[in-house]
Design an enzyme around this catalytic site. Sequence first.
Site, short mmCIF file in Angstrom:
data_model
loop_
_atom_site.label_atom_id
_atom_site.label_comp_id
_atom_site.label_asym_id
_atom_site.label_seq_id
_atom_site.Cartn_x
_atom_site.Cartn_y
_atom_site.Cartn_z
N GLY A 109 42.20 -74.31 8.79
CA GLY A 109 43.27 -74.38 7.81
C GLY A 109 44.51 -75.10 8.31
O GLY A 109 45.18 -75.80 7.56
N LYS A 165 47.52 -65.92 3.59
CA LYS A 165 47.89 -67.25 3.11
C LYS A 165 47.09 -67.68 1.88
O LYS A 165 47.61 -68.39 1.01
CB LYS A 165 47.74 -68.28 4.23
CG LYS A 165 48.79 -68.11 5.34
CD LYS A 165 48.70 -69.25 6.34
CE LYS A 165 49.79 -69.14 7.39
NZ LYS A 165 49.79 -70.28 8.32
N GLY A 179 39.83 -79.69 16.07
CA GLY A 179 39.73 -78.56 15.15
C GLY A 179 39.67 -79.03 13.71
O GLY A 179 40.07 -80.15 13.39
N ASP A 231 53.64 -76.22 6.97
CA ASP A 231 53.12 -76.47 8.32
C ASP A 231 53.15 -77.94 8.69
O ASP A 231 53.58 -78.31 9.79
CB ASP A 231 51.68 -75.94 8.44
CG ASP A 231 51.62 -74.42 8.51
OD1 ASP A 231 52.63 -73.81 8.92
OD2 ASP A 231 50.57 -73.85 8.17
N GLN A 280 58.57 -75.61 10.73
CA GLN A 280 58.08 -75.13 9.44
C GLN A 280 59.02 -74.10 8.84
O GLN A 280 59.17 -74.01 7.62
CB GLN A 280 56.65 -74.59 9.55
CG GLN A 280 56.43 -73.40 10.44
CD GLN A 280 56.70 -72.08 9.74
OE1 GLN A 280 56.68 -72.01 8.52
NE2 GLN A 280 56.97 -71.05 10.51
N TYR A 330 51.56 -71.68 21.34
CA TYR A 330 52.67 -71.69 22.28
C TYR A 330 52.67 -70.37 23.05
O TYR A 330 52.02 -69.39 22.67
CB TYR A 330 54.01 -71.87 21.57
CG TYR A 330 54.39 -70.73 20.65
CD1 TYR A 330 55.10 -69.63 21.13
CD2 TYR A 330 53.99 -70.72 19.31
CE1 TYR A 330 55.43 -68.57 20.30
CE2 TYR A 330 54.32 -69.67 18.47
CZ TYR A 330 55.03 -68.60 18.97
OH TYR A 330 55.36 -67.55 18.16
#
Length: 273
Positions: free
Chosen positions: A132, A68, A129, A105, A246, A218
Amino acid sequence: MNDTPLYAVFGNPVAHSKSPQIHAGFAEQLRDPVRYDARLVPVDDFHGHWRAFLNEGGRGANVTVPFKQQAATLADQLSERARQAGAVNTLVVTENGEVIGDNTDGAGLLLDLKRLEAPLTGARILVLGAGGAVRGVLEPLLETGPSEIVVANRTVEKATALAALFDAQGRLRGCSLDAIKGTFDLVINATSASLAGALPPLPEMLFNEGALAYDMMYGAVPTVFLQWAQRHDVRCVDGLGMLVGQAAESWYQWRGTRPETTPILEALRADLC
């Protein structure tokens, strides 16, 4: 010569990716045939494989770990949300050959939260968290008009740095996990703890009445975080809808049409069970 538009997902590993199934579903739903495949790329030759893809006539791609950040370096332009996220998960090739790097995202998360009628405007939101994934969703969450967003992370410096980066009239602040105070309408777990089957240290009194617990991960069974949240009698949802959301935003960037996500999400859920 095959004139069907060519798209792909680049990653390493990539065999597990559900992107080909999702985009095949979008293509069938919208009657817009595309070729979409998963490409396993050596970690040291992302740029070379991207150039080869362009030579094949590639029109755009999704990018997953560990590429990414590299994807951001090859784009001619970055969207504002890609700049904010510091990472690119969608590459768009324009008609003149220019490559635009985007990050979908945050849009995917918001699409799923709105589908769920999650508490957003005026809500108190906790994000667990500071990696990214969180960078990519903070601005879209702020745009929904919450009363406050708290970013809590094991390393407090990362949380406070994100809060400073996205500061919005005092509506965003960072803290350590053990400094979480009060209760929330929406709690989003974006830590890597779910991948390890671990639970971040959280206070027992965390949820307001009618709250939603959302895990970006998930699976076939609820994550440890969602199992914990279920014991607190709140609505619990995993991140499969964010994955589809997304992807739908990527499709829109490429094809200019918006797929209906619910049928694709239901099909993926059935495959997990």
